[in-house]
Design a protein around this motif. Structure first.
Motif, PDB file in Angstrom:
ATOM      1  N   THR A  49       0.830  -1.207   0.000  1.00 50.19           N
ATOM      2  CA  THR A  49       0.000   0.000   0.000  1.00 50.19           C
ATOM      3  C   THR A  49       0.860   1.251   0.000  1.00 50.19           C
ATOM      4  OG1 THR A  49      -1.697  -1.174   1.261  1.00 50.19           O
ATOM      5  CG2 THR A  49      -1.851   1.223   1.212  1.00 50.19           C
ATOM      6  N   SER A  50       0.542   2.181  -0.892  1.00 49.84           N
ATOM      7  CA  SER A  50       1.225   3.471  -0.930  1.00 49.84           C
ATOM      8  C   SER A  50       0.244   4.546  -0.476  1.00 49.84           C
ATOM      9  CB  SER A  50       1.700   3.779  -2.359  1.00 49.84           C
ATOM     10  OG  SER A  50       2.325   5.034  -2.412  1.00 49.84           O
ATOM     11  N   PHE A  51       0.560   5.198   0.645  1.00 47.27           N
ATOM     12  CA  PHE A  51      -0.387   6.133   1.250  1.00 47.27           C
ATOM     13  C   PHE A  51      -0.315   7.553   0.709  1.00 47.27           C
ATOM     14  CE2 PHE A  51       0.003   2.747   4.412  1.00 47.27           C
ATOM     15  CZ  PHE A  51      -1.328   2.531   4.743  1.00 47.27           C
ATOM     16  N   GLY A  52       0.830   7.987   0.245  1.00 47.59           N
ATOM     17  CA  GLY A  52       0.955   9.359  -0.225  1.00 47.59           C
ATOM     18  C   GLY A  52       0.916  10.351   0.926  1.00 47.59           C
ATOM     19  N   ASN A  53       0.684  11.618   0.583  1.00 53.40           N
ATOM     20  CA  ASN A  53       0.720  12.684   1.589  1.00 53.40           C
ATOM     21  C   ASN A  53      -0.641  13.005   2.185  1.00 53.40           C
ATOM     22  OD1 ASN A  53       3.512  13.142   1.285  1.00 53.40           O
ATOM     23  ND2 ASN A  53       3.116  14.360  -0.562  1.00 53.40           N
ATOM     24  N   LYS A  54      -1.694  12.424   1.617  1.00 48.50           N
ATOM     25  CA  LYS A  54      -3.039  12.676   2.137  1.00 48.50           C
ATOM     26  C   LYS A  54      -3.754  11.347   2.339  1.00 48.50           C
ATOM     27  CE  LYS A  54      -4.297  17.380   0.883  1.00 48.50           C
ATOM     28  NZ  LYS A  54      -5.363  18.202   0.254  1.00 48.50           N
ATOM     29  N   GLY A  55      -3.350  10.664   3.405  1.00 46.85           N
ATOM     30  CA  GLY A  55      -3.945   9.370   3.713  1.00 46.85           C
ATOM     31  C   GLY A  55      -4.740   9.424   4.998  1.00 46.85           C
ATOM     32  N   CYS A  62     -14.471   3.417   1.646  1.00 43.84           N
ATOM     33  CA  CYS A  62     -13.011   3.440   1.533  1.00 43.84           C
ATOM     34  C   CYS A  62     -12.540   3.321   0.082  1.00 43.84           C
ATOM     35  CB  CYS A  62     -12.413   2.297   2.347  1.00 43.84           C
ATOM     36  SG  CYS A  62     -12.606   2.484   4.129  1.00 43.84           S
ATOM     37  N   ASP A  63     -11.399   3.928  -0.189  1.00 47.35           N
ATOM     38  CA  ASP A  63     -10.758   3.774  -1.497  1.00 47.35           C
ATOM     39  C   ASP A  63     -10.023   2.448  -1.577  1.00 47.35           C
ATOM     40  OD1 ASP A  63     -11.256   6.482  -2.750  1.00 47.35           O
ATOM     41  OD2 ASP A  63     -10.283   7.093  -0.878  1.00 47.35           O
ATOM     42  N   SER A  64      -9.571   1.954  -0.422  1.00 48.34           N
ATOM     43  CA  SER A  64      -8.832   0.701  -0.386  1.00 48.34           C
ATOM     44  C   SER A  64      -8.961   0.087   0.997  1.00 48.34           C
ATOM     45  CB  SER A  64      -7.356   0.954  -0.712  1.00 48.34           C
ATOM     46  OG  SER A  64      -6.614  -0.248  -0.675  1.00 48.34           O
ATOM     47  N   LEU A  65      -8.953  -1.264   1.043  1.00 45.29           N
ATOM     48  CA  LEU A  65      -8.937  -1.988   2.311  1.00 45.29           C
ATOM     49  C   LEU A  65      -7.565  -2.633   2.479  1.00 45.29           C
ATOM     50  CD1 LEU A  65     -12.455  -3.706   2.148  1.00 45.29           C
ATOM     51  CD2 LEU A  65     -11.818  -1.613   3.375  1.00 45.29           C
ATOM     52  N   ILE A  66      -7.053  -2.614   3.701  1.00 43.71           N
ATOM     53  CA  ILE A  66      -5.707  -3.117   3.967  1.00 43.71           C
ATOM     54  C   ILE A  66      -5.708  -4.077   5.147  1.00 43.71           C
ATOM     55  CG2 ILE A  66      -4.558  -1.065   3.038  1.00 43.71           C
ATOM     56  CD1 ILE A  66      -4.224  -0.055   5.901  1.00 43.71           C
ATOM     57  N   TYR A  67      -4.658  -4.903   5.230  1.00 38.21           N
ATOM     58  CA  TYR A  67      -4.495  -5.765   6.391  1.00 38.21           C
ATOM     59  C   TYR A  67      -3.015  -5.961   6.674  1.00 38.21           C
ATOM     60  CZ  TYR A  67      -2.855  -9.962   3.914  1.00 38.21           C
ATOM     61  OH  TYR A  67      -2.108 -10.848   3.197  1.00 38.21           O
ATOM     62  N   ILE A  68      -2.721  -6.388   7.901  1.00 35.37           N
ATOM     63  CA  ILE A  68      -1.348  -6.654   8.317  1.00 35.37           C
ATOM     64  C   ILE A  68      -1.140  -8.166   8.348  1.00 35.37           C
ATOM     65  CG2 ILE A  68       0.359  -6.356  10.156  1.00 35.37           C
ATOM     66  CD1 ILE A  68      -1.387  -3.980  11.150  1.00 35.37           C
ATOM     67  N   PRO A  69      -0.270  -8.690   7.498  1.00 29.59           N
ATOM     68  CA  PRO A  69      -0.011 -10.141   7.521  1.00 29.59           C
ATOM     69  C   PRO A  69       0.636 -10.544   8.846  1.00 29.59           C
ATOM     70  CG  PRO A  69       0.869  -9.110   5.522  1.00 29.59           C
ATOM     71  CD  PRO A  69       0.521  -8.006   6.460  1.00 29.59           C
ATOM     72  N   ILE A  70       0.080 -11.578   9.484  1.00 28.37           N
ATOM     73  CA  ILE A  70       0.644 -12.066  10.739  1.00 28.37           C
ATOM     74  C   ILE A  70       0.725 -13.591  10.714  1.00 28.37           C
ATOM     75  CG2 ILE A  70      -0.160 -10.099  12.105  1.00 28.37           C
ATOM     76  CD1 ILE A  70      -2.476 -11.825  13.096  1.00 28.37           C
ATOM     77  N   SER A  71       1.432 -14.151  11.643  1.00 32.69           N
ATOM     78  CA  SER A  71       1.570 -15.599  11.760  1.00 32.69           C
ATOM     79  C   SER A  71       0.206 -16.265  11.938  1.00 32.69           C
ATOM     80  CB  SER A  71       2.460 -15.930  12.959  1.00 32.69           C
ATOM     81  OG  SER A  71       2.340 -17.287  13.332  1.00 32.69           O
ATOM     82  N   SER A  72       0.036 -17.438  11.342  1.00 30.13           N
ATOM     83  CA  SER A  72      -1.218 -18.176  11.471  1.00 30.13           C
ATOM     84  C   SER A  72      -1.458 -18.636  12.905  1.00 30.13           C
ATOM     85  CB  SER A  72      -1.206 -19.388  10.541  1.00 30.13           C
ATOM     86  OG  SER A  72      -0.105 -20.242  10.856  1.00 30.13           O
ATOM     87  N   THR A  73      -0.406 -18.624  13.704  1.00 27.85           N
ATOM     88  CA  THR A  73      -0.529 -19.013  15.113  1.00 27.85           C
ATOM     89  C   THR A  73      -1.293 -17.959  15.916  1.00 27.85           C
ATOM     90  OG1 THR A  73       1.623 -20.100  14.941  1.00 27.85           O
ATOM     91  CG2 THR A  73       0.750 -19.755  17.156  1.00 27.85           C
ATOM     92  N   CYS A  74      -1.187 -16.701  15.470  1.00 32.07           N
ATOM     93  CA  CYS A  74      -1.827 -15.584  16.175  1.00 32.07           C
ATOM     94  C   CYS A  74      -3.132 -15.213  15.472  1.00 32.07           C
ATOM     95  CB  CYS A  74      -0.877 -14.392  16.207  1.00 32.07           C
ATOM     96  SG  CYS A  74      -1.531 -12.950  17.066  1.00 32.07           S
TER      97      CYS A  74
END
Length: 240
Positions: free
Chosen positions: A186-192, A211-223
């Motif tokens: 994801t590229s947020f730019g100066n107005k995010g 929203c213009d875009s949906l995002i997520y944080i990849p994490i371990s499958s254990t968590c």
């Protein structure tokens, strides 16, 4: 001035400020400890200083010396404190940089952590939904480590806030574990503007749809998931 009775009218006024309804009614809130006092002084919002010591002499600000029983009654800290201040609520200002919107955050510790991280990673403004936990909750203030005094916080309906931000050419990002784009891509730019959702339910569908875009944080499958404050901090780092 020295006060020694819990029945003193001034003491009763101060104690009422521990409750949200009286903070809202009087547009005032309490802070505890030297560190928060110093941060509030920088901001210029301190209206009264209450202490068990005689060491506080700030010109132009009313000072009250009280006994230990009054201080204990006023304090929310288990270990107690030697100074409590009455502060004026912070004024909202125009948005000039990246933004975080908080959708129904309920844990005051999470809110305080988000505020602290937002300042650390140059987020200009936090917009809190009306159903988000009170900004002036004691635990929120302490968790922010005084950074509450260094950020613009606006309370507003989030759908209205998103519309306003879009009119100013902001791109809106919502968090969604199942349908989001990897944060690293994801590229947020100066107005995010990023929306952080409720601890249990995430971002409301109505807000995701805006929203213009949906995002997520990849994490371990254990968590299974991340704490809202931690997730926000990681996103702020990438935005910065």
């Amino acid at each position: 001035m020295k006060i020694e009775s819990l029945q003193n009218s001034k003491v009763k006024e101060w104690i009422k400020l521990k409750e949200k309804k009286y903070r809202d009614l009087n547009n005032l809130f309490l802070i505890e400890g030297d560190h928060l006092l110093n941060e509030a002084m920088i901001k210029g919002v301190v209206r009264e200083i209450i202490s068990t010591d005689k060491l506080f002499d700030f010109e132009g600000i009313p000072f009250y010396e009280v006994n230990d029983s009054i201080m204990k009654k006023m304090s929310n800290q288990v270990s107690g404190t030697n100074v409590i201040c009455v502060c004026e609520k912070l004024r909202e200002r125009e948005i000039i940089g990246n933004v975080c919107l908080l959708d129904n955050i309920q844990d005051p510790g999470n809110l305080g952590t988000i505020i602290r991280s937002a300042v650390a990673f140059n987020i200009d403004t936090i917009i809190v939904s009306p159903d988000t936990v009170d900004l002036y909750n004691d635990k929120t203030i302490r968790s922010s480590e005084g950074m509450l005094f260094h950020i613009n916080v606006i309370k507003q309906n989030l759908e209205d806030a998103i519309d306003s931000l879009k009119n100013k050419d902001y791109k809106i990002y919502g968090t969604n574990v199942e349908n989001g784009l990897d944060l690293k891509e994801t590229s947020f730019g100066n107005k995010g503007a990023v929306i952080i959702g409720n601890e249990g339910n995430g971002v409301k569908k109505a807000l995701q749809d805006k929203c213009d875009s949906l995002i997520y944080i990849p994490i371990s499958s254990t968590c299974e998931s991340l704490n809202a404050g931690i997730a926000a901090s990681i996103i702020f780092y990438e935005m910065n």
